[in-house]
Every structure is written in structure tokens, then in C-alpha cells.
Design a protein around this motif. Structure first.
Motif, PDB file in Angstrom:
ATOM      1  N   LEU A  62       0.844  -1.296   0.215  1.00  0.00           N
ATOM      2  CA  LEU A  62      -0.105  -0.002   0.004  1.00  0.00           C
ATOM      3  C   LEU A  62       0.782   1.275  -0.045  1.00  0.00           C
ATOM      4  O   LEU A  62       0.504   2.277  -0.846  1.00  0.00           O
ATOM      5  CB  LEU A  62      -0.863   0.008   1.099  1.00  0.00           C
ATOM      6  CG  LEU A  62      -1.990   1.241   1.402  1.00  0.00           C
ATOM      7  CD1 LEU A  62      -2.843   1.395   0.076  1.00  0.00           C
ATOM      8  CD2 LEU A  62      -2.639   1.070   2.939  1.00  0.00           C
ATOM      9  N   PHE A  63       1.938   1.221   0.713  1.00  0.00           N
ATOM     10  CA  PHE A  63       2.573   2.316   0.849  1.00  0.00           C
ATOM     11  C   PHE A  63       3.463   2.756  -0.641  1.00  0.00           C
ATOM     12  O   PHE A  63       3.539   3.740  -1.100  1.00  0.00           O
ATOM     13  CB  PHE A  63       3.824   2.008   1.852  1.00  0.00           C
ATOM     14  CG  PHE A  63       4.765   3.177   1.827  1.00  0.00           C
ATOM     15  CD1 PHE A  63       4.828   4.611   2.333  1.00  0.00           C
ATOM     16  CD2 PHE A  63       6.287   2.892   1.244  1.00  0.00           C
ATOM     17  CE1 PHE A  63       5.824   5.444   2.106  1.00  0.00           C
ATOM     18  CE2 PHE A  63       7.130   3.947   1.226  1.00  0.00           C
ATOM     19  CZ  PHE A  63       7.076   5.253   1.568  1.00  0.00           C
ATOM     20  N   LEU A  64       3.860   1.510  -1.179  1.00  0.00           N
ATOM     21  CA  LEU A  64       4.504   1.972  -2.440  1.00  0.00           C
ATOM     22  C   LEU A  64       3.738   2.225  -3.536  1.00  0.00           C
ATOM     23  O   LEU A  64       4.170   3.063  -4.448  1.00  0.00           O
ATOM     24  CB  LEU A  64       5.133   0.364  -2.897  1.00  0.00           C
ATOM     25  CG  LEU A  64       6.507  -0.103  -2.246  1.00  0.00           C
ATOM     26  CD1 LEU A  64       6.955  -1.598  -2.541  1.00  0.00           C
ATOM     27  CD2 LEU A  64       7.905   0.913  -2.538  1.00  0.00           C
ATOM     28  N   ALA A  65       2.313   1.561  -3.381  1.00  0.00           N
ATOM     29  CA  ALA A  65       1.376   2.132  -4.463  1.00  0.00           C
ATOM     30  C   ALA A  65       0.829   3.670  -4.375  1.00  0.00           C
ATOM     31  O   ALA A  65       0.977   4.370  -5.359  1.00  0.00           O
ATOM     32  CB  ALA A  65       0.194   1.150  -4.389  1.00  0.00           C
ATOM     33  N   CYS A  66       0.704   3.951  -3.145  1.00  0.00           N
ATOM     34  CA  CYS A  66       0.499   5.275  -2.789  1.00  0.00           C
ATOM     35  C   CYS A  66       1.702   6.454  -3.344  1.00  0.00           C
ATOM     36  O   CYS A  66       1.436   7.436  -3.628  1.00  0.00           O
ATOM     37  CB  CYS A  66       0.044   5.387  -1.468  1.00  0.00           C
ATOM     38  SG  CYS A  66      -1.468   4.801  -1.038  1.00  0.00           S
ATOM     39  N   TYR A  67       2.756   5.767  -2.824  1.00  0.00           N
ATOM     40  CA  TYR A  67       4.050   6.564  -3.150  1.00  0.00           C
ATOM     41  C   TYR A  67       4.478   6.597  -4.476  1.00  0.00           C
ATOM     42  O   TYR A  67       4.933   7.779  -5.104  1.00  0.00           O
ATOM     43  CB  TYR A  67       5.129   6.325  -2.213  1.00  0.00           C
ATOM     44  CG  TYR A  67       6.266   7.206  -2.348  1.00  0.00           C
ATOM     45  CD1 TYR A  67       6.563   8.411  -1.806  1.00  0.00           C
ATOM     46  CD2 TYR A  67       7.379   6.639  -3.169  1.00  0.00           C
ATOM     47  CE1 TYR A  67       7.664   9.034  -1.739  1.00  0.00           C
ATOM     48  CE2 TYR A  67       8.562   7.334  -3.199  1.00  0.00           C
ATOM     49  CZ  TYR A  67       8.668   8.395  -2.493  1.00  0.00           C
ATOM     50  OH  TYR A  67      10.107   9.394  -2.446  1.00  0.00           O
ATOM     51  N   LEU A  68       4.448   5.896  -5.394  1.00  0.00           N
ATOM     52  CA  LEU A  68       4.871   5.661  -6.663  1.00  0.00           C
ATOM     53  C   LEU A  68       3.753   5.774  -7.583  1.00  0.00           C
ATOM     54  O   LEU A  68       4.227   6.406  -8.648  1.00  0.00           O
ATOM     55  CB  LEU A  68       5.389   4.513  -6.936  1.00  0.00           C
ATOM     56  CG  LEU A  68       6.818   3.996  -6.013  1.00  0.00           C
ATOM     57  CD1 LEU A  68       7.326   2.442  -6.240  1.00  0.00           C
ATOM     58  CD2 LEU A  68       7.860   4.900  -6.226  1.00  0.00           C
ATOM     59  N   HIS A  69       2.627   5.357  -7.607  1.00  0.00           N
ATOM     60  CA  HIS A  69       1.650   5.435  -8.545  1.00  0.00           C
ATOM     61  C   HIS A  69       0.169   5.875  -7.977  1.00  0.00           C
ATOM     62  O   HIS A  69      -0.776   5.360  -8.401  1.00  0.00           O
ATOM     63  CB  HIS A  69       1.390   3.992  -9.201  1.00  0.00           C
ATOM     64  CG  HIS A  69       2.842   3.277  -9.492  1.00  0.00           C
ATOM     65  ND1 HIS A  69       3.180   2.076  -8.866  1.00  0.00           N
ATOM     66  CD2 HIS A  69       3.648   3.414 -10.543  1.00  0.00           C
ATOM     67  CE1 HIS A  69       4.451   2.071  -9.430  1.00  0.00           C
ATOM     68  NE2 HIS A  69       4.700   2.735 -10.487  1.00  0.00           N
ATOM     69  N   PHE A  70       0.130   6.779  -7.065  1.00  0.00           N
ATOM     70  CA  PHE A  70      -1.117   7.289  -6.600  1.00  0.00           C
ATOM     71  C   PHE A  70      -2.173   7.514  -7.453  1.00  0.00           C
ATOM     72  O   PHE A  70      -3.316   6.932  -7.277  1.00  0.00           O
ATOM     73  CB  PHE A  70      -0.862   8.276  -5.477  1.00  0.00           C
ATOM     74  CG  PHE A  70      -2.135   8.895  -4.877  1.00  0.00           C
ATOM     75  CD1 PHE A  70      -2.487   8.083  -3.858  1.00  0.00           C
ATOM     76  CD2 PHE A  70      -2.916   9.847  -5.207  1.00  0.00           C
ATOM     77  CE1 PHE A  70      -3.837   8.449  -3.282  1.00  0.00           C
ATOM     78  CE2 PHE A  70      -4.033  10.323  -4.753  1.00  0.00           C
ATOM     79  CZ  PHE A  70      -4.459   9.633  -3.557  1.00  0.00           C
ATOM     80  N   GLU A  71      -2.022   8.388  -8.548  1.00  0.00           N
ATOM     81  CA  GLU A  71      -3.026   8.573  -9.480  1.00  0.00           C
ATOM     82  C   GLU A  71      -3.456   7.562 -10.410  1.00  0.00           C
ATOM     83  O   GLU A  71      -4.672   7.451 -10.715  1.00  0.00           O
ATOM     84  CB  GLU A  71      -2.448   9.949 -10.317  1.00  0.00           C
ATOM     85  CG  GLU A  71      -2.091  11.386  -9.602  1.00  0.00           C
ATOM     86  CD  GLU A  71      -1.970  12.263 -10.622  1.00  0.00           C
ATOM     87  OE1 GLU A  71      -1.712  11.973 -11.889  1.00  0.00           O
ATOM     88  OE2 GLU A  71      -1.496  13.392 -10.091  1.00  0.00           O
ATOM     89  N   ARG A  72      -2.493   6.659 -10.492  1.00  0.00           N
ATOM     90  CA  ARG A  72      -2.834   5.603 -11.302  1.00  0.00           C
ATOM     91  C   ARG A  72      -3.726   4.561 -10.697  1.00  0.00           C
ATOM     92  O   ARG A  72      -4.761   3.928 -11.118  1.00  0.00           O
ATOM     93  CB  ARG A  72      -1.636   4.809 -11.981  1.00  0.00           C
ATOM     94  CG  ARG A  72      -0.769   5.843 -12.941  1.00  0.00           C
ATOM     95  CD  ARG A  72       0.341   5.260 -13.326  1.00  0.00           C
ATOM     96  NE  ARG A  72       0.508   4.470 -14.574  1.00  0.00           N
ATOM     97  CZ  ARG A  72       1.195   3.709 -14.914  1.00  0.00           C
ATOM     98  NH1 ARG A  72       2.523   3.685 -14.433  1.00  0.00           N
ATOM     99  NH2 ARG A  72       1.163   2.541 -15.829  1.00  0.00           N
ATOM    100  N   VAL A  73      -3.186   4.255  -9.400  1.00  0.00           N
ATOM    101  CA  VAL A  73      -4.138   3.305  -8.616  1.00  0.00           C
ATOM    102  C   VAL A  73      -5.419   3.625  -8.222  1.00  0.00           C
ATOM    103  O   VAL A  73      -6.283   2.844  -7.702  1.00  0.00           O
ATOM    104  CB  VAL A  73      -3.301   2.681  -7.417  1.00  0.00           C
ATOM    105  CG1 VAL A  73      -1.877   2.018  -7.861  1.00  0.00           C
ATOM    106  CG2 VAL A  73      -2.647   3.832  -6.573  1.00  0.00           C
ATOM    107  N   THR A  74      -5.670   5.084  -8.004  1.00  0.00           N
ATOM    108  CA  THR A  74      -6.844   5.318  -7.642  1.00  0.00           C
ATOM    109  C   THR A  74      -7.607   5.819  -8.854  1.00  0.00           C
ATOM    110  O   THR A  74      -8.868   6.372  -8.688  1.00  0.00           O
ATOM    111  CB  THR A  74      -6.748   6.611  -6.700  1.00  0.00           C
ATOM    112  OG1 THR A  74      -5.726   8.044  -7.558  1.00  0.00           O
ATOM    113  CG2 THR A  74      -6.164   6.304  -5.336  1.00  0.00           C
TER     114      THR A  74
END
Length: 281
Positions: A26-38
Motif C-alpha cells: 500500500l505504501f509503495l502504490a500510494c508513493y509511486l503510482h497514486f494517481e494511477r491506482v486511484t
């Protein structure tokens, strides 16, 4: 020389690895790809990605999570076997103590519990096994790879998790709680709600209480998540995707905590490794 390893390390290690994988992913997703995963079909701002989006499409978070879950697979399957073994042994001990006259309960009450355990134990084992393999469906098949398979895996995992939690709690009640001295006339609700048990001196009671609470929480979270799933999927209600994601992450957390608590049930159980002495000629 004999090597001993506590069986409690299986569920405890699973909990640490699984929770660590979730938090790291979750940390990596929000830090690296926040706009793409949301990002979703509603094209609105969201503050939290779903589990499917977090673990399924982007590296390194996808790789971290799948690697972590691969590490836990053997631990979970081993825990299933031990749960079945311990429960069967407790059932046989219950019957043996009843036959020897050492139980203060009536023979019919003990025999009724033994009869119930005869189908509760295998049902619990089957449900937990299906649950583990269902998890592989949504972990290793992402929503972008094959949405239907991913959804079937996740829904099956949630449903069989509840069935397992219910049957496993019933097994714990009949083997470790019902015939415990001082609990003869207590209802299940009073045992769960009124008891303040120590995880050091009352491990069986502590495990049963919190597993029952987590099982109820799991069911309520699943029911609650359906509202926001419908709001997001069909009506694009503002922030409904993020609210659904909160329920989804909490569902996963209740599952991990439930399985981790099993380390209390394995207290005093060990794996042993020793070399047999060969007779000299």
C-alpha cells in the motif's frame, strides 16, 4: 540430539509476513503510482486505492505482494493441517474423559458435542482449504488480466472465510470452552462480551473471544462494503470508491488477525527433529 520448533511460529510468521506485505504494498502504490491506482471509471478524486488496484497492475508493489503471499502459502497450509489435527485430538480426549467418568457434565451433553464435532471439524478444514486456494485467484490473477476470475476469487475468499470462521469458532467452543470448569451455565454471548481474558494465562478463552469478534466484524464489513460497491459501480457517488476500499482493507486485516490468533491455540505444540540411533552390529 533433538531439535524442537514451536508450532505457534506458523500462524505468527504468517501474520507478520502477510501484514508486512499489505502495508509495504500500500505504501509503495500510494508513493509511486497514486494517481494511477486511484483512477477509475467515475473519473473523480479518490484518496485510497482498492486492494485489487494496489496489488495487481504496477511494479514493484505487485511483485512485493505476490512474493510475500508465496512465502505464506506453506505456513497457511501447515496451519490448516495442525488445526485439523489438534481439533481431532481434542475431540478424542473429550470422548475418552467422558467414558472415564472424569467429566462433570452429563454423558449425553458430551456425546452431543462429539457428534457435532464429527462434522464441524472436517467442514472447517474444507472451508479453510478452499479459502486459501480462492485467495490465489485474486492475488495471482489481477483485475486487469481477467476481471471475472479475479472477482470470483475474491468473493469466494470472503464467503469461505466467514464459513470457516463460524465453524472454527464452533469447534473451539465445543473442544475448549463448553466443558471448562466455571463455564457450565454461561452463554456464548456472555463468554464473549463479559469476559476479560489474559492472553498469557487464559489463552483458549482469549483466542475464542477475539476470533468470534473478528468473525462477526468480517461479516458486517462485507455487508457494509456492498453499499459502497453499488454506489461506485452503478452511480459514481463521490468518494464511494475510497469508502469501499476502506472496507476491503479492513476485511483483509480481520482475516490476517484471525489467522494469527491461532498461535494461541498451538501453545505447547512442537515440531521435533531427531536422529534415531542405529543399532551397532
Amino acid at each position: 540430539m533433538t531439535f524442537k520448533l514451536s508450532a505457534s511460529l506458523l500462524p505468527l510468521s504468517y501474520g507478520i509476513i502477510a501484514m508486512g506485505s499489505f502495508i509495504t504494498t500500500l505504501f509503495l502504490a500510494c508513493y509511486l503510482h497514486f494517481e494511477r491506482v486511484t483512477k477509475n471509471h467515475c473519473k473523480m478524486y479518490e484518496f485510497l486505492p482498492s486492494i485489487s488496484s494496489t496489488i495487481g497492475d504496477f511494479s514493484p508493489e505487485m511483485n512485493v505482494y505476490r512474493y510475500g503471499m508465496a512465502l505464506t502459502s506453506g505456513l497457511r497450509l501447515g496451519t490448516i493441517y495442525l488445526n485439523h489435527h489438534v481439533s481431532t485430538e481434542e475431540k478424542n480426549n473429550l470422548l475418552a474423559q467422558s467414558n472415564s467418568g472424569r467429566k462433570s457434565f452429563t454423558s449425553s451433553s458430551v456425546l452431543d458435542s462429539v457428534r457435532r464435532l464429527g462434522y464441524l471439524i472436517p467442514m472447517s478444514t474444507v472451508f479453510d482449504t478452499i479459502r486459501v486456494f480462492s485467495a490465489g485467484g485474486w492475488i495471482y490473477i489481477s483485475s486487469s488480466e481477467h476481471l471475472f476470475s479475479h472477482q470470483v476469487g475474491f468473493v469466494s475468499y470472503v464467503i469461505f472465510s466467514f464459513l470457516y470462521m463460524y465453524t472454527h469458532c464452533a469447534v473451539l467452543y465445543h473442544t475448549k470452552i463448553k466443558f471448562r470448569p466455571g463455564f457450565e451455565n454461561q452463554s456464548i454471548s456472555s463468554i464473549i462480551l463479559k469476559g476479560n481474558y489474559s492472553p498469557k494465562t487464559q489463552k483458549d478463552l482469549f483466542s475464542f473471544k477475539w476470533k468470534a469478534i473478528l468473525g462477526v466484524a468480517h461479516f458486517l464489513l462485507f455487508v457494509g462494503s456492498l453499499k459502497y460497491f453499488v454506489d461506485h459501480t452503478f452511480y459514481c457517488v463521490y468518494l464511494s470508491y475510497s469508502k469501499y476500499s476502506i472496507f476491503e482493507w479492513l476485511l483483509a486485516t480481520t482475516n490476517i488477525l484471525y489467522d494469527t490468533l491461532t498461535y494461541l491455540d498451538f501453545d505447547g505444540l512442537y515440531f521435533t527433529l531427531h536422529r534415531e540411533k542405529k543399532s551397532s552390529i
